[in-house]
Design a protein around this motif. Structure first.
Motif, short mmCIF file in Angstrom:
data_model
loop_
_atom_site.label_atom_id
_atom_site.label_comp_id
_atom_site.label_asym_id
_atom_site.label_seq_id
_atom_site.Cartn_x
_atom_site.Cartn_y
_atom_site.Cartn_z
N ASP A 22 0.86 -1.18 0.00
CA ASP A 22 0.00 0.00 0.00
C ASP A 22 0.89 1.23 0.00
OD1 ASP A 22 -1.94 1.89 0.32
OD2 ASP A 22 -3.09 0.72 1.77
N VAL A 23 0.81 2.03 -1.05
CA VAL A 23 1.74 3.15 -1.17
C VAL A 23 1.06 4.50 -0.95
CG1 VAL A 23 3.43 2.02 -2.63
CG2 VAL A 23 1.43 3.09 -3.68
N ARG A 24 -0.21 4.48 -0.62
CA ARG A 24 -0.86 5.76 -0.37
C ARG A 24 -0.17 6.44 0.81
NH1 ARG A 24 -6.82 3.49 0.44
NH2 ARG A 24 -5.58 1.82 1.34
N PRO A 25 0.07 7.76 0.72
CA PRO A 25 0.80 8.41 1.81
C PRO A 25 0.05 8.29 3.14
CG PRO A 25 -0.01 10.03 0.21
CD PRO A 25 -0.26 8.69 -0.37
N GLY A 26 0.78 7.89 4.16
CA GLY A 26 0.17 7.73 5.48
C GLY A 26 -0.40 6.34 5.71
N TYR A 27 -0.38 5.50 4.70
CA TYR A 27 -0.91 4.15 4.86
C TYR A 27 0.24 3.15 4.88
CZ TYR A 27 -5.65 5.75 3.83
OH TYR A 27 -6.87 6.36 3.87
N ILE A 28 0.01 2.03 5.52
CA ILE A 28 1.02 0.98 5.54
C ILE A 28 0.36 -0.35 5.19
CG2 ILE A 28 2.68 1.98 7.15
CD1 ILE A 28 1.18 0.36 9.35
N GLY A 29 1.18 -1.37 5.05
CA GLY A 29 0.62 -2.69 4.85
C GLY A 29 0.44 -3.07 3.39
N PHE A 30 -0.41 -4.05 3.19
CA PHE A 30 -0.51 -4.66 1.86
C PHE A 30 -1.96 -4.70 1.38
CE2 PHE A 30 3.02 -6.48 4.19
CZ PHE A 30 4.07 -6.23 3.31
N ILE A 31 -2.08 -4.63 0.06
CA ILE A 31 -3.40 -4.81 -0.54
C ILE A 31 -3.40 -6.17 -1.22
CG2 ILE A 31 -5.09 -3.90 -2.15
CD1 ILE A 31 -3.79 -1.16 -1.81
N ILE A 32 -4.38 -6.96 -0.88
CA ILE A 32 -4.43 -8.33 -1.39
C ILE A 32 -5.57 -8.44 -2.39
CG2 ILE A 32 -4.77 -10.75 -0.73
CD1 ILE A 32 -3.68 -10.01 2.01
N ASN A 33 -5.31 -9.17 -3.45
CA ASN A 33 -6.38 -9.46 -4.40
C ASN A 33 -7.52 -10.16 -3.68
OD1 ASN A 33 -5.68 -8.45 -6.76
ND2 ASN A 33 -5.06 -10.39 -7.71
N LYS A 34 -8.71 -9.70 -3.94
CA LYS A 34 -9.86 -10.25 -3.24
C LYS A 34 -9.98 -11.76 -3.40
CE LYS A 34 -14.14 -9.43 -4.49
NZ LYS A 34 -15.27 -8.63 -5.03
N GLU A 35 -9.73 -12.23 -4.62
CA GLU A 35 -9.94 -13.65 -4.93
C GLU A 35 -8.97 -14.53 -4.14
OE1 GLU A 35 -9.73 -11.27 -7.34
OE2 GLU A 35 -11.92 -11.25 -7.42
N ASN A 36 -7.80 -13.97 -3.80
CA ASN A 36 -6.78 -14.80 -3.15
C ASN A 36 -6.69 -14.57 -1.65
OD1 ASN A 36 -5.75 -13.74 -5.98
ND2 ASN A 36 -5.17 -15.88 -5.74
N GLU A 89 -15.05 -3.18 -5.56
CA GLU A 89 -15.89 -2.18 -6.21
C GLU A 89 -17.07 -1.87 -5.32
OE1 GLU A 89 -16.13 -0.70 -9.68
OE2 GLU A 89 -14.02 -0.92 -9.08
N ARG A 90 -17.45 -0.61 -5.30
CA ARG A 90 -18.56 -0.24 -4.43
C ARG A 90 -19.88 -0.40 -5.17
NH1 ARG A 90 -21.39 3.78 -2.51
NH2 ARG A 90 -21.45 4.28 -0.29
N VAL A 91 -20.14 -1.59 -5.63
CA VAL A 91 -21.39 -1.88 -6.34
C VAL A 91 -22.02 -3.09 -5.67
CG1 VAL A 91 -22.43 -2.36 -8.56
CG2 VAL A 91 -20.25 -1.15 -8.46
N ASP A 92 -23.24 -2.94 -5.23
CA ASP A 92 -23.89 -4.07 -4.54
C ASP A 92 -24.15 -5.21 -5.49
OD1 ASP A 92 -24.10 -3.38 -1.85
OD2 ASP A 92 -25.49 -1.79 -2.39
N PRO A 93 -24.02 -6.46 -5.09
CA PRO A 93 -23.53 -6.85 -3.77
C PRO A 93 -22.00 -6.80 -3.70
CG PRO A 93 -24.07 -8.79 -5.07
CD PRO A 93 -24.39 -7.61 -5.93
N ILE A 94 -21.53 -6.21 -2.62
CA ILE A 94 -20.08 -6.16 -2.43
C ILE A 94 -19.69 -7.46 -1.73
CG2 ILE A 94 -18.21 -4.92 -1.32
CD1 ILE A 94 -20.20 -2.49 -1.29
N TRP A 114 -20.88 -6.27 7.82
CA TRP A 114 -22.04 -6.51 6.96
C TRP A 114 -23.18 -5.58 7.37
CZ3 TRP A 114 -25.08 -7.49 3.19
CH2 TRP A 114 -26.42 -7.82 3.38
N ASP A 115 -23.42 -5.51 8.66
CA ASP A 115 -24.52 -4.72 9.18
C ASP A 115 -24.35 -3.24 8.84
OD1 ASP A 115 -26.61 -3.79 10.61
OD2 ASP A 115 -25.93 -4.48 12.57
N LEU A 116 -23.15 -2.73 9.09
CA LEU A 116 -22.96 -1.29 8.98
C LEU A 116 -22.48 -0.84 7.60
CD1 LEU A 116 -21.40 -0.66 12.50
CD2 LEU A 116 -23.79 -0.63 11.85
N TYR A 117 -21.87 -1.76 6.85
CA TYR A 117 -21.36 -1.37 5.54
C TYR A 117 -21.98 -2.14 4.38
CZ TYR A 117 -17.70 1.75 7.09
OH TYR A 117 -17.04 2.82 7.59
N GLY A 118 -22.67 -3.22 4.71
CA GLY A 118 -23.26 -4.00 3.64
C GLY A 118 -22.25 -4.77 2.83
N ILE A 119 -21.21 -5.25 3.48
CA ILE A 119 -20.25 -6.08 2.76
C ILE A 119 -20.59 -7.54 3.02
CG2 ILE A 119 -17.82 -6.74 2.59
CD1 ILE A 119 -17.19 -3.86 3.46
#
Ligand code: SF4
Ligand code: SF4
Lengths: 580, 207
Positions: A22-36, A89-94, A114-119
């Motif tokens: 994750d290279v966004r300034p102020g962020y750390i860690g990793f972004i993982i492909n959802k499928e994996n 993607e922010r398109v239901d169903p997420i 799930w309750d608060l974000y609908g994921i």
């Protein structure tokens, strides 16, 4: 010594093409492909050894049309954690794969997301709403959701000044504009929810023949909302075979006020008094957690004297919390009120101190970014010294003399299994309950914050994980807190109590921070995302009570109903924090 | 022996019971009153307290520390002809910092010029919403809003206080928070003195 923000693990090398940093300034860690996600998460647990998944939460990046799920994993041997996330993607169903097979402790937290974000967490066996009621429409933490009394996106509201004519919120009729009814809702046809989903999630009821003779039924009993010895308004639906619990689901949210949403409307400073209302027994600890997190984000130091004051307040808070725990446990076991009032007596004296320094007994609102709001007066410092060196040790001994050998108590507590180490870690249980299973995981040592690395104390641990150990470990912790207090009171330097100038607006650079402290009930953490504006973009509380409760079903299965209330008491839950 | 633990525990209860009466008697012997006196209440909330501990509210009331905060009030100074000169300049900081947003301020405008003047026309605080956090008094730059000590305000109505109801004299403030009051007065005097000195210096320079 402060542990680094992230562990030195290179997931990108291990999973090329699947994981990116994750290279966004102020962020750390990793972004993982959802499928994996499941594959990588398994490796994170098994290959890299991050066995404790403390927090799962989501962030709605509406501008980028993304929904992000953030995970914080740690090792129970201590050290820095690992942050990883997936974006959808922010398109239901997420949909995001559930990690419940890898870390069963994500159960409630995924339900919350799930309750608060609908994921939708695919693979979660029981993805029902958890804090909002079943008929609720929408997902309130999404940035495009608005509450019925919605006024403005962020505080301060413009209607208050310079032309602030007082109005009652309800006069802006909530049934007019922005109350959301489900599509095609017809009040005439409304049928009360039978909670079939809840009961279906319990072990099925079957009528079966025991050895061909007697037919026994499983029955469902609803404990609460309320009684479970009134730690607050909690309800537990239990299926029983005779006296034995075979399945159980807690139902919560009766005190829910969407603390996170309020926090995102508030400015950074305005959140401090709101954190008081989480675990209302330990407002000092809550302040501590929140301020530590925001200070991390602001990258500001804390004044030296204030560090000591913070530790003193947090440890006093722990002592009174554990005393109340002991007293309330006795209530749960039927020793009505005498022990709990003895505990309250000491608590009163500690609250007197809080009141003298902060102005309030329970809702202290004492910490500020960079320090505390005011100094401890000398006479109060003397009083603390008196309590710490004379009264509290004597009273702790007295409490032990009073209860520990009581044959009835011993019969009720000894040998009643609560959790073993493996399950406790699996279910992300932290705090005294984890330590009573023999895992010496205490954030004051494992991931030191503030100035805890300067004090000489032992991490209280006990080995059996039964109720007796869970009970006795609170005494051990009181003694260790007293040790820390004695050192802190001796070492406390003179000096300013805040490294910053008092300001009602603070500048917080963009980025994210996850700050965690060892609250008396376990790990209390805050996850705050800033986008540089005066209000937090995301404000999330990872409450100890809520996550610890995930283990309740596995704790209670197979035990007798009579032990249930005591087992629940072991988790030391408090509704302000659980329901938020 | 079975029951030994229970007996041991009961000895603690017995001792507490005993202490209550011996404390009462020893206070009596010393010719002092343990109940309904400030000294008695102070002792009961000190580290040396023994025996019964309860403060019999409302007959007795805990003595609150100086920093104790309940709902806010507005401080006014007594003017020359007994006029109430409210310190508030309606700058709006308290309304902005208030976490539950329960402060409403109407700023005054000069009828002739339409410019804002530094007094509030009206000032409302919804006491039912106020969370007693103390931010308003902490961040007010004019020491105009302070937290009260009077906590017996339960009522059957909703409590929305207006300017009239919010105002209390500076003397009352000095009475409930003597240390804060003295400190603030000194700071204010020092500031005024500095200002006067500066004005004098600039006048001298001009001449
Ligand atoms: S901050 Fe003080 S001066 Fe400003 S409006 Fe509020 S009470 Fe008045
Ligand atoms: S005490 Fe806090 S909640 Fe009450 S009016 Fe002042 S700022 Fe608002």
């Amino acid at each position: 010594m402060v542990t680094p923000l992230t562990a030195t693990v290179d997931l990108v090398v291990r999973f090329p093409g699947i994981v990116t940093a994750d290279v966004r300034p102020g962020y750390i860690g990793f972004i993982i492909n959802k499928e994996n996600l499941v594959e990588v998460a398994t490796a994170i647990r098994d290959e890299f050894g991050f066995d404790l998944l403390t927090a799962v939460t989501a962030v709605d990046y509406i501008a980028e049309n993304k929904m992000e799920v953030v995970y914080h994993a740690y090792k129970t041997t201590g050290g820095a954690g690992l942050v990883f996330r997936v974006q959808a993607e922010r398109v239901d169903p997420i949909e995001v794969p559930s990690l419940i097979e890898i870390w069963p402790g994500v159960d409630f937290q995924e339900r919350e997301a799930w309750d608060l974000y609908g994921i939708k967490f695919t693979g979660h066996p029981d993805l029902r709403r958890i804090l909002m009621w079943e008929g609720f429409e929408g997902h309130p933490l999404r940035k495009d959701w608005k509450e019925p009394f919605f006024e403005e996106e962020t505080k301060p509201f413009k209607s208050r000044w310079p032309d602030g004519q007082h109005t009652f919120a309800e006069n802006k009729n909530p049934f007019r504009d922005n109350l959301n009814f489900p599509k095609d809702f017809d009040p005439e046809k409304y049928v009360v929810d039978k909670e079939e989903d809840l009961y279906a999630s319990l072990e099925r009821y079957t009528t079966k023949d025991v050895e061909g003779n007697m037919k026994t039924d499983h029955i469902v009993v609803n404990l609460g909302p309320h009684h479970p010895s009134t730690h607050g308004v909690l309800r537990v639906a239990v299926t029983m075979d005779g006296e034995t619990i075979i399945g159980l689901k807690p139902v919560m949210g009766y005190l829910h006020r969407n603390h996170d949403k309020i926090g995102e409307r508030n400015t950074y400073l305005q959140n401090i008094p709101y954190t008081d209302r989480l675990d209302y027994f330990n407002s000092m600890s809550n302040n501590f957690g929140y301020c530590t997190t925001v200070e991390k984000l602001m990258k500001i130091p804390v004044a030296e004297r204030a560090e000591y004051i913070r530790v003193i307040m947090a440890e006093l808070s722990r002592i009174q919390n554990h005393l109340i725990f002991i007293g309330m446990l006795m209530n749960d076991l039927g020793t009505m009120y005498t022990p709990s009032l003895y505990a309250f007596e000491e608590r009163e004296l500690i609250l007197d101190i809080f009141e003298a320094v902060s102005g309030a007994r329970m809702m202290c609102n004492y910490f500020r970014f960079g320090g505390v709001v005011r100094d401890i007066p000398d006479d109060v410092l003397q009083k603390i010294k008196g309590l710490v060196s004379e009264r509290l040790p004597a009273k702790t001994d007295e409490m032990e003399r009073f209860l520990n050998e009581n044959e009835i108590l011993v019969a009720r507590l000894k040998g009643i299994h609560v959790l073993n180490a493996e399950d406790a870690i699996k279910y992300s249980v932290t705090g005294p309950v984890l330590r009573a299973t023999g895992v010496p995981y205490d954030l004051r040592r494992a991931d030191p914050y503030s100035i805890y690395d300067r004090f000489d104390f032992d991490v209280a641990v006990r080995q059996n994980g039964d109720m007796m150990d869970n009970y006795l470990i609170r005494f051990d912790e009181i003694r260790q807190s007293l040790r820390i207090l004695e050192q802190a009171l001796k070492q406390i330097p003179q000096g300013p109590i805040n490294s910053q100038k008092a300001a009602y607006q603070v500048r917080v650079p963009a980025g994210e921070a996850y700050g965690r402290i060892e609250s008396p009930k376990g790990e209390l953490a805050f996850y705050v995302v800033s986008n540089g504006k005066p209000n937090p973009y995301r404000y999330h509380v990872r409450p100890a009570s809520f996550v610890n409760l995930t283990a309740v079903e596995s704790m209670c299965r197979g035990t007798k109903i009579a032990d249930f209330v005591a087992l629940l008491a072991m988790l030391d839950i408090v509704m302000g924090e659980l329901d938020r | 022996m079975y029951g030994k633990g229970i007996l041991k525990g009961l000895s603690v209860t017995w001792k507490r019971f005993w202490d209550t009466y011996t404390e009462d008697i020893s206070w009596m012997m010393r010719g002092k009153k343990r109940y309904n006196t400030d000294e008695g209440i102070r002792h009961r909330s000190s580290k040396d307290t023994k025996g019964i501990f309860t403060v019999q509210y409302p007959e007795e009331q805990l003595i609150v520390p100086e920093e104790f905060r309940y709902v806010p009030f507005l401080v006014y100074d007594e003017g020359a002809d007994g006029k109430k000169e409210v310190r508030c300049t309606s700058c709006g900081i308290c309304a902005k910092v208030c976490p539950p947003q329960c402060i409403w301020i109407v700023r005054s405008n000069d009828p002739a010029t339409g410019r804002p003047v530094p007094v509030p026309t009206d000032f409302y605080i919804d006491m039912d919403i106020c969370m007693n956090c103390g931010f308003c008094s902490e961040y007010c730059p004019f020491d105009a809003i302070k937290m009260d000590h009077d906590f017996d305000i339960a009522s059957y109505q909703r409590n929305v206080y207006n300017l009239e109801k919010l105002m209390k004299p500076a003397a009352y403030y000095a009475d409930i928070r003597p240390e804060n009051y003295t400190r603030e007065e000194e700071a204010r005097k020092a500031k005024e003195a500095a200002k006067a000195a500066k004005a004098e210096a600039s006048a001298a320079a001009a001449a």
